[in-house]
Design a protein around this motif. Structure first.
Motif, PDB file in Angstrom:
ATOM      1  N   LEU A  16       0.889  -1.266   0.212  1.00 49.79           N
ATOM      2  CA  LEU A  16       0.078  -0.098  -0.156  1.00 49.79           C
ATOM      3  C   LEU A  16       0.930   1.222  -0.051  1.00 49.79           C
ATOM      4  O   LEU A  16       1.699   1.398   0.928  1.00 49.79           O
ATOM      5  CB  LEU A  16      -0.614   0.074   1.128  1.00 49.79           C
ATOM      6  N   SER A  25       0.471   5.520   9.353  1.00 48.18           N
ATOM      7  CA  SER A  25       0.051   4.486   9.007  1.00 48.18           C
ATOM      8  C   SER A  25       0.399   3.116   9.992  1.00 48.18           C
ATOM      9  O   SER A  25      -0.367   2.224  10.178  1.00 48.18           O
ATOM     10  CB  SER A  25       0.493   4.146   7.608  1.00 48.18           C
ATOM     11  N   VAL A  68       1.690  -6.668   5.261  1.00 47.39           N
ATOM     12  CA  VAL A  68       1.358  -5.705   4.300  1.00 47.39           C
ATOM     13  C   VAL A  68       2.537  -4.805   4.332  1.00 47.39           C
ATOM     14  O   VAL A  68       3.258  -4.172   5.382  1.00 47.39           O
ATOM     15  CB  VAL A  68       0.213  -4.808   5.286  1.00 47.39           C
ATOM     16  N   VAL A 117      -6.545   4.263  -3.830  1.00 52.76           N
ATOM     17  CA  VAL A 117      -6.629   3.797  -2.338  1.00 52.76           C
ATOM     18  C   VAL A 117      -7.509   2.461  -2.405  1.00 52.76           C
ATOM     19  O   VAL A 117      -8.440   2.336  -3.231  1.00 52.76           O
ATOM     20  CB  VAL A 117      -7.083   4.594  -1.210  1.00 52.76           C
ATOM     21  N   LEU A 118      -7.565   1.687  -1.375  1.00 52.05           N
ATOM     22  CA  LEU A 118      -8.260   0.373  -1.431  1.00 52.05           C
ATOM     23  C   LEU A 118      -9.577   1.260  -0.567  1.00 52.05           C
ATOM     24  O   LEU A 118      -9.642   1.677   0.464  1.00 52.05           O
ATOM     25  CB  LEU A 118      -8.016  -0.431  -0.303  1.00 52.05           C
ATOM     26  N   HIS A 176      -7.194   4.094   2.735  1.00 52.62           N
ATOM     27  CA  HIS A 176      -7.469   2.845   2.645  1.00 52.62           C
ATOM     28  C   HIS A 176      -8.585   2.128   3.601  1.00 52.62           C
ATOM     29  O   HIS A 176      -8.460   2.783   4.684  1.00 52.62           O
ATOM     30  CB  HIS A 176      -6.045   1.873   2.631  1.00 52.62           C
TER      31      HIS A 176
END
Length: 155
Positions: free
Chosen positions: A11, A19, A56, A67-68, A120
């Motif tokens: 990501l 994050s 991840v 983004v997710l 995300h």
């Protein structure tokens, strides 16, 4: 040992430390590797819940263009409905609850969607039966059963 199968998802993130803090707090993940990417000139962290060989990969970038978002998401299993309620309440207070908690019944369970610092989506869930479904598929494979898609109803 050679890695086989699904090992990671990567990501892009704007603030690596923010994050990491989000995924530690909401997904129980921990940093297992850090480095500076010479190719991109950015910092990279691999985070894992240490329950399986999967990470991840967070890659710090100046911008995050894709983004997710809700239907594309990371999912983590939690120990109880109470944990989902606690995480959702905390996310609501911190302004990162996207939706839920929602009880979708078998096999989806009780879940909520959270937004990480870059947008995300993280799903926290209790009662999903991924291990059971995979175990059933493994048992069917061992018995020599064929996997066929479910029939599509006629219009």
């Amino acid at each position: 040992m050679i890695d086989l199968g699904l090992t990671h998802i990567a990501l892009p993130v704007r603030d690596l430390e923010a994050s990491i803090a989000f995924y530690v707090k909401y997904a129980g993940m921990h940093v297992v590797h850090r480095r500076a990417s010479k190719e991109r000139g950015s910092r990279v962290a691999w985070i894992s819940d240490r329950t399986r060989p999967f990470v991840v990969v967070l890659i710090e970038m100046p911008t995050v263009d894709t983004v997710l978002s809700p239907i594309a998401h990371l999912g983590v299993g939690c120990a109880s409905r109470a944990e989902i309620d606690r995480l959702a309440a905390q996310a609501r207070r911190e302004g990162c609850l996207h939706s839920g908690p929602t009880d979708s019944g078998h096999p989806v369970g009780y879940w909520a969607f959270l937004r990480d610092p870059d947008g995300h989506t993280l799903e926290v869930a209790f009662g999903q039966e991924v291990a059971l479904v995979v175990g059933d598929a493994d048992s069917a494979d061992a018995a020599g059963a064929e996997h066929r898609p479910a029939p599509v109803p006629s219009p």
